[in-house]
Structure formats: C-alpha cells, structure tokens
Design a protein around this motif. Structure first.
Motif, mmCIF file in Angstrom:
data_model
loop_
_atom_site.group_PDB
_atom_site.id
_atom_site.type_symbol
_atom_site.label_atom_id
_atom_site.label_comp_id
_atom_site.label_asym_id
_atom_site.label_seq_id
_atom_site.Cartn_x
_atom_site.Cartn_y
_atom_site.Cartn_z
ATOM 1 N N ALA A 146 19.217 37.927 11.334
ATOM 2 C CA ALA A 146 18.479 38.714 12.097
ATOM 3 C C ALA A 146 18.670 39.892 11.336
ATOM 4 C CB ALA A 146 19.813 39.371 13.726
ATOM 5 N N ALA A 147 19.667 40.247 10.556
ATOM 6 C CA ALA A 147 19.258 41.336 9.327
ATOM 7 C C ALA A 147 18.432 41.089 8.502
ATOM 8 C CB ALA A 147 20.274 41.730 8.965
ATOM 9 N N GLU A 148 18.269 39.262 8.669
ATOM 10 C CA GLU A 148 17.077 39.020 6.787
ATOM 11 C C GLU A 148 16.100 38.841 7.820
ATOM 12 O OE1 GLU A 148 16.926 38.159 3.584
ATOM 13 O OE2 GLU A 148 18.553 39.844 4.225
ATOM 14 N N LEU A 149 15.965 38.443 9.312
ATOM 15 C CA LEU A 149 14.842 38.831 10.072
ATOM 16 C C LEU A 149 13.770 40.396 10.281
ATOM 17 C CD1 LEU A 149 15.013 35.953 12.540
ATOM 18 C CD2 LEU A 149 13.802 36.140 10.743
ATOM 19 N N ASP A 150 14.729 41.554 10.585
ATOM 20 C CA ASP A 150 14.616 42.506 10.346
ATOM 21 C C ASP A 150 14.319 43.070 8.996
ATOM 22 O OD1 ASP A 150 15.403 42.705 12.942
ATOM 23 O OD2 ASP A 150 17.423 44.303 12.634
ATOM 24 N N ARG A 151 14.400 42.731 7.924
ATOM 25 C CA ARG A 151 14.282 43.195 6.088
ATOM 26 C C ARG A 151 12.218 42.342 5.761
ATOM 27 N NH1 ARG A 151 13.981 40.859 1.611
ATOM 28 N NH2 ARG A 151 15.096 39.189 2.012
ATOM 29 N N LEU A 152 12.735 41.514 6.288
ATOM 30 C CA LEU A 152 11.600 40.467 6.295
ATOM 31 C C LEU A 152 10.292 40.700 6.794
ATOM 32 C CD1 LEU A 152 12.874 36.901 6.428
ATOM 33 C CD2 LEU A 152 12.093 38.302 4.087
ATOM 34 N N SER A 153 10.658 41.095 8.004
ATOM 35 C CA SER A 153 9.550 42.037 9.465
ATOM 36 C C SER A 153 8.838 43.402 8.714
ATOM 37 C CB SER A 153 10.142 41.823 10.708
ATOM 38 O OG SER A 153 10.514 40.594 10.983
ATOM 39 N N ALA A 154 9.608 43.752 8.321
ATOM 40 C CA ALA A 154 9.787 45.329 7.523
ATOM 41 C C ALA A 154 8.736 44.770 6.268
ATOM 42 C CB ALA A 154 10.674 45.679 7.546
ATOM 43 N N LEU A 155 9.164 44.321 5.419
ATOM 44 C CA LEU A 155 8.570 43.345 4.254
ATOM 45 C C LEU A 155 7.069 43.081 4.417
ATOM 46 C CD1 LEU A 155 8.957 43.867 0.964
ATOM 47 C CD2 LEU A 155 9.850 41.252 1.397
ATOM 48 N N ALA A 156 6.794 42.452 5.378
ATOM 49 C CA ALA A 156 5.728 42.098 6.308
ATOM 50 C C ALA A 156 4.292 43.195 6.592
ATOM 51 C CB ALA A 156 5.643 41.020 7.019
ATOM 52 N N GLY A 157 5.146 43.830 7.649
ATOM 53 C CA GLY A 157 4.308 44.946 7.932
ATOM 54 C C GLY A 157 3.954 46.184 7.043
ATOM 55 N N GLU A 158 4.228 46.289 5.810
ATOM 56 C CA GLU A 158 3.952 46.606 4.915
ATOM 57 C C GLU A 158 2.878 46.502 3.693
ATOM 58 O OE1 GLU A 158 7.155 48.089 1.956
ATOM 59 O OE2 GLU A 158 8.010 49.084 5.137
ATOM 60 N N LEU A 159 2.385 45.241 4.001
ATOM 61 C CA LEU A 159 1.385 44.389 2.924
ATOM 62 C C LEU A 159 0.525 43.969 4.180
ATOM 63 C CD1 LEU A 159 4.189 42.116 1.801
ATOM 64 C CD2 LEU A 159 2.993 44.413 0.437
ATOM 65 N N PRO A 160 -0.624 43.500 3.029
ATOM 66 C CA PRO A 160 -1.805 43.124 3.977
ATOM 67 C C PRO A 160 -1.308 41.930 4.217
ATOM 68 C CG PRO A 160 -2.664 43.963 1.747
ATOM 69 C CD PRO A 160 -0.885 44.331 1.910
ATOM 70 N N PRO A 161 -1.856 40.622 5.151
ATOM 71 C CA PRO A 161 -1.149 39.458 5.645
ATOM 72 C C PRO A 161 -1.547 38.454 4.975
ATOM 73 C CG PRO A 161 -3.272 40.685 7.063
ATOM 74 C CD PRO A 161 -3.028 41.511 6.027
ATOM 75 N N ASP A 162 -2.625 38.807 3.975
ATOM 76 C CA ASP A 162 -2.305 37.577 2.822
ATOM 77 C C ASP A 162 -0.812 37.649 1.861
ATOM 78 O OD1 ASP A 162 -4.024 39.626 1.864
ATOM 79 O OD2 ASP A 162 -4.583 38.362 0.206
ATOM 80 N N ALA A 163 -0.824 38.885 1.594
ATOM 81 C CA ALA A 163 0.388 39.203 0.375
ATOM 82 C C ALA A 163 1.591 38.517 0.941
ATOM 83 C CB ALA A 163 -0.088 40.559 -0.145
ATOM 84 N N ALA A 164 1.405 39.423 2.283
ATOM 85 C CA ALA A 164 2.728 39.024 3.240
ATOM 86 C C ALA A 164 3.099 37.538 3.434
ATOM 87 C CB ALA A 164 2.332 40.128 4.643
ATOM 88 N N LEU A 165 2.117 36.804 3.891
ATOM 89 C CA LEU A 165 2.411 36.447 3.849
ATOM 90 C C LEU A 165 3.253 34.945 2.450
ATOM 91 C CD1 LEU A 165 -0.358 34.199 6.173
ATOM 92 C CD2 LEU A 165 2.297 34.340 6.936
ATOM 93 N N ARG A 166 2.415 35.192 1.865
ATOM 94 C CA ARG A 166 3.000 34.768 0.909
ATOM 95 C C ARG A 166 4.161 35.296 0.276
ATOM 96 N NH1 ARG A 166 -0.887 37.291 -2.435
ATOM 97 N NH2 ARG A 166 0.396 38.633 -3.294
ATOM 98 N N VAL A 167 4.956 36.321 0.756
ATOM 99 C CA VAL A 167 6.262 37.251 -0.517
ATOM 100 C C VAL A 167 7.243 36.885 1.007
ATOM 101 C CG1 VAL A 167 7.567 39.634 0.184
ATOM 102 C CG2 VAL A 167 4.916 39.149 -0.672
#
Length: 162
Positions: free
Chosen positions: A56-77
């Motif tokens: 759950a903590a990792e999902l939170d971290r990844l959601s926050a990380l993805a939200g800071e990036l444009p969708p294409d970069a978010a998917l790559r990361v």
C-alpha cells in the motif's frame, strides 16, 4: 505516515528483498528496522500484514510520483519502478504464489487502484484500467528495459488518443 511506521516498512522492504516473504520473520523485519520486535507488533500483527502495508505504501509512493509527471513519462517511470522493485523481483523469482496473493485485489480495491491511476495519469478510467493491467503484467514479467520503455511510449500515445 509516521516516522516509526516508515522505518518499519523500510526494514521490511530490505528484509523481504533479501530473504523473500517466507524466509523473513517478524524478528528479522524488526532487526532490519532497528527496533524491538514488540515495536513491530505494536503496528502489525503478522508478516502478511506488514507485506500488505508495504504494498500500500509503495502504491501511494508510485501514485504521487506519477502525478508529478506528464503521462508518457509517468508510464515509463512506473514501468521501470514495478519492473525493478527489489521486493517484487524477489517474490516473482522465488515465491510467485505469494506475489500473486499479494497482488490479487477484490473488485472494489481494484477499482480504487484504477481510479488513483486515472487521476495520476490524468486519463479516463477505461484508459487507466488498460494501463493498470499492463503495469500488473510488468510486475510478473518485466521484460527488457528498451522494450518496456517503448511499450510505455506506445501506451501513452494510445491513452492520449482516447
């Protein structure tokens, strides 16, 4: 998340990555976190509860990380993160049944995860569903980085067009 709980989950991540879930004990998690076993038990009753909290903590971290990036970069990361996560890699290699059990989500939990991903990627829920299923596949079979990143770019193009 409090500092103690974060430290416990960090210790759990190191322990699970090193020994797998079956090879880890509550004592080894507590030792890796630098706390007494009683402290760990004040926060979690079982090793499986620790594993679910870590996920759950990792999902939170990844959601926050993805939200800071444009969708294409978010998917790559996101693709690189789930494909290279040390705990996921260890479980996929040595304990696939345990990993499958951790990843299996009840329909309402899956819908919640998809909704979070939709917000993070700024796409419709149907598009996020496709992305979530692709990411889940990468947890189980990460593939080559070049191909994974090309897939992320392709998927981002499809999501943008929808």
């Amino acid at each position: 998340m409090g500092r103690t709980r974060a430290g416990l989950l960090d210790g759990a991540a190191r322990t699970f990555a090193g020994y797998g879930l079956r090879g880890s004990t509550m004592q080894s998690v507590a030792a890796a976190a630098g706390v007494a076993k009683a402290t760990l038990y004040n926060h979690f009753r079982t090793k499986e509860e620790v594993a679910r909290a870590l996920l759950a903590a990792e999902l939170d971290r990844l959601s926050a990380l993805a939200g800071e990036l444009p969708p294409d970069a978010a998917l790559r990361v996101l693709a690189d993160e789930v494909a290279g996560h040390p705990v996921l890699r260890r479980l996929a290699r040595d304990e696939p049944d345990v990993l499958t059990g951790l990843l299996a989500a009840a329909p309402e939990r899956w819908a919640e995860h998809v909704s979070r991903l939709a917000r993070a990627l700024r796409v419709e829920p149907d598009a996020a569903e496709l992305a979530a299923r692709w990411l889940l596949g990468l947890v189980l079979q990460p593939g080559e980085p070049r191909i994974r990143r090309a897939g992320a770019a392709r998927l981002a193009g499809l999501l943008a067009a929808s």
